[in-house]
Structures are given as structure tokens and as C-alpha cells.
Motif scaffolding. Structure first.
Motif, PDB file in Angstrom:
ATOM      1  N   TYR A  93       0.840  -1.200   0.000  1.00 30.88           N
ATOM      2  CA  TYR A  93       0.000   0.000   0.000  1.00 30.88           C
ATOM      3  C   TYR A  93       0.875   1.251   0.000  1.00 30.88           C
ATOM      4  CZ  TYR A  93      -4.242   2.684   0.946  1.00 30.88           C
ATOM      5  OH  TYR A  93      -5.303   3.552   0.851  1.00 30.88           O
ATOM      6  N   ALA A  94       1.869   1.258   0.873  1.00 29.40           N
ATOM      7  CA  ALA A  94       2.750   2.426   0.957  1.00 29.40           C
ATOM      8  C   ALA A  94       3.502   2.638  -0.347  1.00 29.40           C
ATOM      9  CB  ALA A  94       3.724   2.251   2.111  1.00 29.40           C
ATOM     10  N   GLU A  95       3.898   1.534  -0.968  1.00 32.90           N
ATOM     11  CA  GLU A  95       4.665   1.619  -2.209  1.00 32.90           C
ATOM     12  C   GLU A  95       3.790   2.059  -3.380  1.00 32.90           C
ATOM     13  OE1 GLU A  95       7.031  -1.931  -2.984  1.00 32.90           O
ATOM     14  OE2 GLU A  95       6.632  -1.672  -5.118  1.00 32.90           O
ATOM     15  N   ARG A  96       2.598   1.512  -3.459  1.00 35.05           N
ATOM     16  CA  ARG A  96       1.739   1.757  -4.631  1.00 35.05           C
ATOM     17  C   ARG A  96       0.859   2.986  -4.471  1.00 35.05           C
ATOM     18  NH1 ARG A  96       2.729  -1.708  -9.057  1.00 35.05           N
ATOM     19  NH2 ARG A  96       4.117  -3.231  -8.148  1.00 35.05           N
ATOM     20  N   SER A  98       0.338   5.435  -0.945  1.00 31.02           N
ATOM     21  CA  SER A  98       1.185   6.351  -0.163  1.00 31.02           C
ATOM     22  C   SER A  98       1.135   5.964   1.311  1.00 31.02           C
ATOM     23  CB  SER A  98       0.739   7.810  -0.321  1.00 31.02           C
ATOM     24  OG  SER A  98      -0.440   8.042   0.416  1.00 31.02           O
ATOM     25  N   GLU A  99       2.160   6.354   2.028  1.00 32.33           N
ATOM     26  CA  GLU A  99       2.177   6.097   3.468  1.00 32.33           C
ATOM     27  C   GLU A  99       1.094   6.903   4.172  1.00 32.33           C
ATOM     28  OE1 GLU A  99       5.885   6.122   5.585  1.00 32.33           O
ATOM     29  OE2 GLU A  99       7.007   5.473   3.809  1.00 32.33           O
ATOM     30  N   GLY A 100       0.850   8.102   3.675  1.00 35.66           N
ATOM     31  CA  GLY A 100      -0.176   8.949   4.289  1.00 35.66           C
ATOM     32  C   GLY A 100      -1.561   8.330   4.172  1.00 35.66           C
ATOM     33  N   ALA A 101      -1.853   7.834   2.970  1.00 33.84           N
ATOM     34  CA  ALA A 101      -3.153   7.201   2.766  1.00 33.84           C
ATOM     35  C   ALA A 101      -3.266   5.924   3.598  1.00 33.84           C
ATOM     36  CB  ALA A 101      -3.359   6.889   1.290  1.00 33.84           C
ATOM     37  N   LEU A 102      -2.150   5.219   3.738  1.00 30.72           N
ATOM     38  CA  LEU A 102      -2.147   3.999   4.550  1.00 30.72           C
ATOM     39  C   LEU A 102      -2.503   4.320   6.002  1.00 30.72           C
ATOM     40  CD1 LEU A 102      -1.511   0.970   4.915  1.00 30.72           C
ATOM     41  CD2 LEU A 102       0.891   1.614   5.237  1.00 30.72           C
TER      42      LEU A 102
ATOM     43  N   ALA B  59      -7.675   0.925  -6.770  1.00 34.90           N
ATOM     44  CA  ALA B  59      -6.234   0.835  -6.488  1.00 34.90           C
ATOM     45  C   ALA B  59      -5.984   0.075  -5.185  1.00 34.90           C
ATOM     46  CB  ALA B  59      -5.637   2.234  -6.409  1.00 34.90           C
ATOM     47  N   GLU B  60      -6.834   0.296  -4.203  1.00 33.47           N
ATOM     48  CA  GLU B  60      -6.657  -0.398  -2.923  1.00 33.47           C
ATOM     49  C   GLU B  60      -6.960  -1.889  -3.060  1.00 33.47           C
ATOM     50  OE1 GLU B  60      -7.581   3.173   0.279  1.00 33.47           O
ATOM     51  OE2 GLU B  60      -9.258   2.120  -0.653  1.00 33.47           O
ATOM     52  N   GLN B  61      -7.938  -2.228  -3.888  1.00 32.11           N
ATOM     53  CA  GLN B  61      -8.234  -3.645  -4.107  1.00 32.11           C
ATOM     54  C   GLN B  61      -7.072  -4.325  -4.823  1.00 32.11           C
ATOM     55  OE1 GLN B  61     -12.303  -4.463  -5.570  1.00 32.11           O
ATOM     56  NE2 GLN B  61     -12.766  -2.390  -4.946  1.00 32.11           N
ATOM     57  N   GLN B  62      -6.439  -3.582  -5.736  1.00 30.01           N
ATOM     58  CA  GLN B  62      -5.276  -4.146  -6.433  1.00 30.01           C
ATOM     59  C   GLN B  62      -4.115  -4.350  -5.452  1.00 30.01           C
ATOM     60  OE1 GLN B  62      -4.946  -1.263  -9.614  1.00 30.01           O
ATOM     61  NE2 GLN B  62      -6.104  -2.559 -11.026  1.00 30.01           N
TER      62      GLN B  62
END
Lengths: 186, 83
Positions: A93-96, A98-102, B59-62
Motif C-alpha cells: 500500500y505504501a509503495e503503490r 502512499s504512506e499517508g493514505a495507509l 487501487a486499494e483492491q489491487q
């Protein structure tokens, strides 16, 4: 550097259920709903190839033990839900994204505010050390022989308390009334 | 319906603790009403509504799929056969 332990602590802190009452021993339990088993074969879709690969990993068993009784017919396939590692999820998630969104997602995920996914707490230092995610649209079936194969290992069982949480989540996921009415034929 | 009544209603099914948490949590009415119907309990005061949830983006599901792939061992890679 992503601090997985810190993120997992946020998840555990936001988890609304009793973590200490979540897992118990699977010793003496027959194959059936509630077990967490590692090394199980299941299909995993590859979007690039548009084909299913064969994966081996940690699953939560959904089929009732009575439907896996060797003496009965139609007992050869088992419904399972693969468990996604929290660490792998957070890193991806952080890689694809962002860390903020995570950081924004974790409280919702761990707080059970995401419809189709459920955060499950850590099991031990070797299995899901930071917890995991059950994704309810990922439910699939595998052959019962997978549970007898080399490498298959019962990890633990959910406590009845935890199974009820998942049961309610599944009930809502699978049995809630349809939004669009089906044709009514007479 | 009072929470106390909910607990009494659900205790016989073993769902008391979980229902209480769900009742107070995001699933609230939706899951509660479903179980009430299952239990044939009339709940005149609650309205069925979508639970307050956060949706996962595409994107989150991916990411979830990639994370699952990273969590497992691929023992067989599917390939299309050419004819």
C-alpha cells in the motif's frame, strides 16, 4: 522506512473486539469452520495473464465440519478464505499508493468499517506477527486433500467469540437483501 | 429497542456479546435487523440502512491482491497454451 510494528499497533489499538478472546487451540478439532491452516493450496487470479495460478498459504476454513465428514457424499471440496498478511499489505500500500493514505486507512480497516474486509489480530511471532486481512470476496474452494498434504499445518482455531464476528460479517456480506429486486414469476 | 432487550433476545443464541458490539458499531442496524429477522424478533423501531463503511478503491483492491500474492507461495504459474 515503513514502521510496520507501529502501524500494526495502531491496528490493534483500533480493533473493536477482544483480541485476547480471538484465537484458541485447534488441538483435537476436526477439519471444519473456524480453523486457521497454513500451507493450503488455492486458486489465485493473475490479472495480467487473466488466468488462475495455484498458491499455497494461510487460510481460514469456512466449510462446516459436518460437510467434510468422510462418510458423506459431496465432501471433497472445502471453502476457504485466504488471509493476507498485514505486513505485506502495508508495504504494498505504501509503495503503490502512499504512506499517508495507509495511515488513514488502517483505523478504518482495523475498526471494521470496511464492508468486505476484516482485520484479524496477530496470531504469534511466526504466523501473522502483525495481523492479517480476510477479504470476503476472495472466498474460494480447494480440495480436501490439500489439508493432508505435506506442509499443511493447523495453526490455531478462532474462538467461538471470533467466529461469531466473522459469521455476522459473512451474513451481512452474503445474505443481506438484494438492492435490485429479482424478477417475480408466478 | 433498548440495548438491554437486545442482549436478552440474543443471549439464547449465543450472539449476545457480538451483537452488542455490532449494535454499537458500524454495522448497527443492518446486521442487527438481519439477525432479528432470523430469530423472528420484531424490531419496529429500527430502520434498515446501509452501514457506515469505507469503500475500497480499485487501487486499494489491487494492493490487496498484490499483498495476498506476496503472502503466499506460487506453486504453479498458469500459462495460456497456444494451439
Amino acid at each position: 522506512m515503513l514502521d510496520i510494528a507501529a502501524l500494526a499497533k495502531v491496528a490493534v489499538d483500533k480493533f473493536p473486539y477482544q483480541i485476547g478472546a480471538f484465537y484458541g487451540t485447534s488441538a483435537g478439532l476436526a477439519l471444519g469452520v473456524g480453523l486457521v491452516v497454513d500451507g493450503i493450496t488455492f486458486p489465485l487470479f493473475d490479472e495480467e495473464e487473466a488466468l488462475f495460478d495455484t498458491a499455497k498459504g494461510l487460510v481460514y476454513v469456512l466449510t462446516h465440519e459436518c460437510d467434510l465428514d468422510n462418510e458423506r457424499a459431496f465432501n471433497d471440496y472445502v471453502l476457504v478464505c485466504p488471509i493476507v498478511g498485514f505486513e505485506e499489505f502495508a508495504k504494498n500500500y505504501a509503495e503503490r499508493i502512499s504512506e499517508g493514505a495507509l495511515a488513514g486507512l488502517i483505523p478504518d480497516l482495523a475498526g471494521d468499517r470496511i464492508y468486505r474486509a476484516l482485520y484479524v489480530p496477530p496470531i504469534d511471532k511466526d504466523v501473522l506477527p502483525f495481523g492479517g486481512i480476510i477479504y470476503l470476496n476472495q472466498i474460494c474452494s480447494t480440495h480436501v486433500s490439500s489439508f493432508r498434504a505435506e506442509g499443511a499445518k493447523q495453526v490455531c482455531a478462532l474462538a467461538s467469540y471470533a467466529q461469531q464476528i466473522i459469521d455476522i460479517k459473512l451474513t451481512n456480506h452474503l445474505l443481506r437483501p438484494k438492492a435490485e429486486p429479482l424478477p417475480q414469476l408466478h | 429497542m433498548a440495548l438491554a432487550q437486545l442482549e436478552v433476545t440474543s443471549r439464547s443464541t449465543g450472539y449476545a456479546d457480538v451483537l452488542k458490539e455490532q449494535f454499537e458499531g458500524p454495522y448497527a442496524a443492518a446486521s442487527f435487523i438481519h439477525h432479528s429477522v432470523t430469530l423472528a424478533v420484531v424490531v419496529p423501531t429500527l430502520q434498515l440502512r446501509e452501514p457506515t463503511t469505507r469503500q475500497l478503491s480499485l487501487a486499494e483492491q489491487q494492493v490487496l491482491q498484490r499483498a495476498l500474492r506476496a503472502s503466499v507461495t506460487i506453486v504453479h504459474k498458469a500459462r495460456r497454451t497456444s494451439k
